[in-house]
Write a protein that holds these residues in place. Structure first.
Motif, short mmCIF file in Angstrom:
data_model
loop_
_atom_site.label_atom_id
_atom_site.label_comp_id
_atom_site.label_asym_id
_atom_site.label_seq_id
_atom_site.Cartn_x
_atom_site.Cartn_y
_atom_site.Cartn_z
N THR A 136 0.85 -1.19 0.00
CA THR A 136 0.00 0.00 0.00
C THR A 136 0.89 1.24 0.00
N GLY A 137 0.30 2.41 0.14
CA GLY A 137 1.09 3.65 0.17
C GLY A 137 1.15 4.34 -1.18
N CYS A 138 1.97 5.37 -1.27
CA CYS A 138 1.99 6.26 -2.44
C CYS A 138 2.43 5.55 -3.73
N TYR A 139 3.48 4.72 -3.64
CA TYR A 139 3.93 4.00 -4.84
C TYR A 139 2.85 3.03 -5.31
N ALA A 140 2.15 2.41 -4.37
CA ALA A 140 1.06 1.50 -4.71
C ALA A 140 -0.08 2.24 -5.41
N LEU A 181 -3.12 -2.01 -2.54
CA LEU A 181 -4.19 -1.10 -2.14
C LEU A 181 -3.75 0.35 -2.30
N GLY A 182 -4.56 1.13 -2.99
CA GLY A 182 -4.28 2.55 -3.17
C GLY A 182 -4.66 3.36 -1.95
N SER A 183 -4.58 4.68 -2.08
CA SER A 183 -4.77 5.57 -0.93
C SER A 183 -6.19 5.55 -0.39
N ASN A 184 -7.17 5.36 -1.26
CA ASN A 184 -8.56 5.33 -0.79
C ASN A 184 -8.87 4.01 -0.09
N GLU A 185 -8.25 2.93 -0.56
CA GLU A 185 -8.59 1.60 -0.08
C GLU A 185 -7.90 1.23 1.23
N TYR A 226 -1.36 13.43 -6.36
CA TYR A 226 -1.86 12.32 -7.18
C TYR A 226 -1.86 11.02 -6.38
N ALA A 227 -0.92 10.91 -5.45
CA ALA A 227 -0.79 9.68 -4.67
C ALA A 227 -1.73 9.65 -3.47
#
Length: 472
Positions: A84-88, A105-109, A172-173
């Motif tokens: 997860t995190g910004c790179y993800a 998992l992205g930032s929302n998830e 964006y992240a």
């Protein structure tokens, strides 16, 4: 619904890259899994679950993320690997194709990480999946107030950013600026007290922007937190110069009970031309005015500054303007970051490119300037008395901690003991240690019954008059 039985007796390994906010979030994820019966894997033990919280602030950070994922997959064969995190968020599909990764998992998830993990862990099919919303749809806020294996708690008060500086991918992240309510954050601070916390660091992406979601103000947040009984110290991780109000500076200097004389203020460049190219929201004069205002009201304040070196458009003349500004201002320490090209950023349209070797030379000059300023700041406190919050140390080793104004202190092994861990203790500041990273301290005698630990006028004393270190 989370099937907690599937997690009973399982072990997890955690790896975090990047900022204090990431470390805080990882610690909170670990705490949530612990409540489901998951134990943190011991050193050398193969874990059942691996959680990697990534950063993407530079190309180097991206590379370190990939290396960390590969390394943990090798070290924990058969583990369910979550990234997860910004790179993800920015490279979700690419990360999902890395061998051994099960879930991205992205930032929302990540706000629902435990639920996603439960679903994937129970119904594991060997096919990596990724879940990521577009930037405009990132609206969730994952609360976090945790310390992990640290002494200080890190309280997440804000996430996301609306600034869209030309060199930066963080909006964006992490999405647009958003925050929880003051009431919910006060409650988390009270819970930290119940867990034995004495110091809290306020973290976020752009915390001075607090209030976009709830219509509240950052100054009202710090006032409310200041009233939480049991927390002796607060630190503000970073505040943009244009969001650091004179009202906040004055309040810290004369009214605050527990907010420390310690500021971290991003500059990025001391050249107004470069600041315009970066789309920053201030100029060098405003930055200088804030520094001088802090020092006028709190002469002993520690001021850390972020500086970016070698960004597009930074001519030799522009760099010299940055150097001269920082050289003449009473800042304490510089955090120097070489500029890194980020795909999709507006900075790539700026024509002037600084050679890599020139970036290294500029970084070296600023780091040397930082060392001189930090050493001079520390040296000015030698012989004074201060209050230090000590951190746990291995038996037989020196203990370390920080004064109210963030001077790192070393207590020799013969004076160190477990009873001092997470305790506010009076010391006398001595000379530098061997590598000049700390001042060596000696414990002060414990006060007699009925006395306060720090009489008025001592460095760090809670009863010193406004305008001095103890008045913060």
């Amino acid at each position: 619904m989370i099937d907690s039985s599937a997690f009973q007796g399982k072990t997890a390994a955690y790896y975090t890259l990047g900022c204090k906010l990431n470390f805080s979030e990882t610690s909170t994820f670990g705490k949530m899994l612990q409540q489901l019966g998951v134990r943190t894997a011991a050193k050398g033990e193969v874990a059942d679950i691996c959680l990697i919280n990534t950063c993407s602030v530079t190309e180097v950070a991206d590379r370190k993320c990939r290396q960390a994922i590969h390394r943990l997959v090798r070290q924990h064969p058969g583990a369910f690997v979550v990234v997860t995190g910004c790179y993800a968020q920015l490279e979700a599909e690419a990360v999902s194709h890395i061998e051994g990764v099960d879930l991205v998992l992205g930032s929302n998830e990540k706000a629902n990480l435990v639920q996603f993990l439960s679903d994937g862990f129970v119904c594991r099919d060997g096919i990596a999946t990724y879940r990521r919303e577009k930037t405009k749809d990132i609206t969730s806020f994952a609360p976090s107030c945790s310390r992990g294996n640290r002494t200080r708690f890190f309280l997440k008060v804000q996430d996301g950013c609306d600034y869209f500086c030309t060199y930066c991918t963080i909006p964006y992240a992490r999405g647009f600026s958003r925050n929880p309510t003051i009431a919910s954050l006060v409650k988390q601070a009270e819970e930290a007290v119940a867990e034995g916390g004495k110091e809290i660091v306020l973290t976020g992406v752009n915390i001075g922007d607090f209030g976009k979601t709830t219509g509240e103000r950052f100054i009202d947040l710090v006032r409310a937190l200041d009233r939480v009984e049991g927390i002796s110290r607060y630190r503000i991780s970073s505040l943009e110069p244009d969001l650091l109000s004179d009202e906040l500076i004055s309040w810290c200097a004369s009214e605050s009970r527990a907010f420390m004389p310690h500021f971290h203020i991003p500059l990025q460049s001391g050249s107004d031309e470069v600041l315009r190219l970066m789309h920053r929201h201030y100029d060098s004069r405003l930055f200088a005015d804030k520094i001088l205002r802090i020092k006028e009201l709190m002469p002993q304040a520690f001021i850390g500054v972020d500086v970016m070196v070698g960004c597009r458009g930074e001519t030799p003349e522009c760099f010299e303007q940055t150097y001269e500004l920082l050289n003449r201002l009473p800042v304490t320490q510089l955090h120097v970051f070489p500029y890194s090209e980020r795909p999709g950023t507006a900075a790539l349209k700026i024509p002037y490119v600084v050679p890599e070797q020139e970036k290294k030379q500029r970084s070296k000059r600023l780091l040397e300037l930082s060392d001189r300023k930090t050493e001079a700041f520390y040296a000015s406190h030698i012989g004074q008395e201060a209050e230090v919050l000590f951190e746990k140390a291995t038996r037989g080793r020196a203990m370390h901690g920080f004064t109210r104004n963030y001077i790192r202190v070393e207590l020799p092994p013969q004076d160190a003991c477990p009873a001092l861990d997470n305790q506010l203790v009076g010391v006398r500041l001595g000379q530098f240690n061997r590598d000049k990273s700390s001042l060596i301290a000696r414990l002060l005698p414990f006060p007699e019954e009925g006395e306060t630990s720090f009489p008025s006028g001592r460095l760090g004393g809670v009863s010193s008059p406004p305008g001095r270190l103890g008045g913060v």
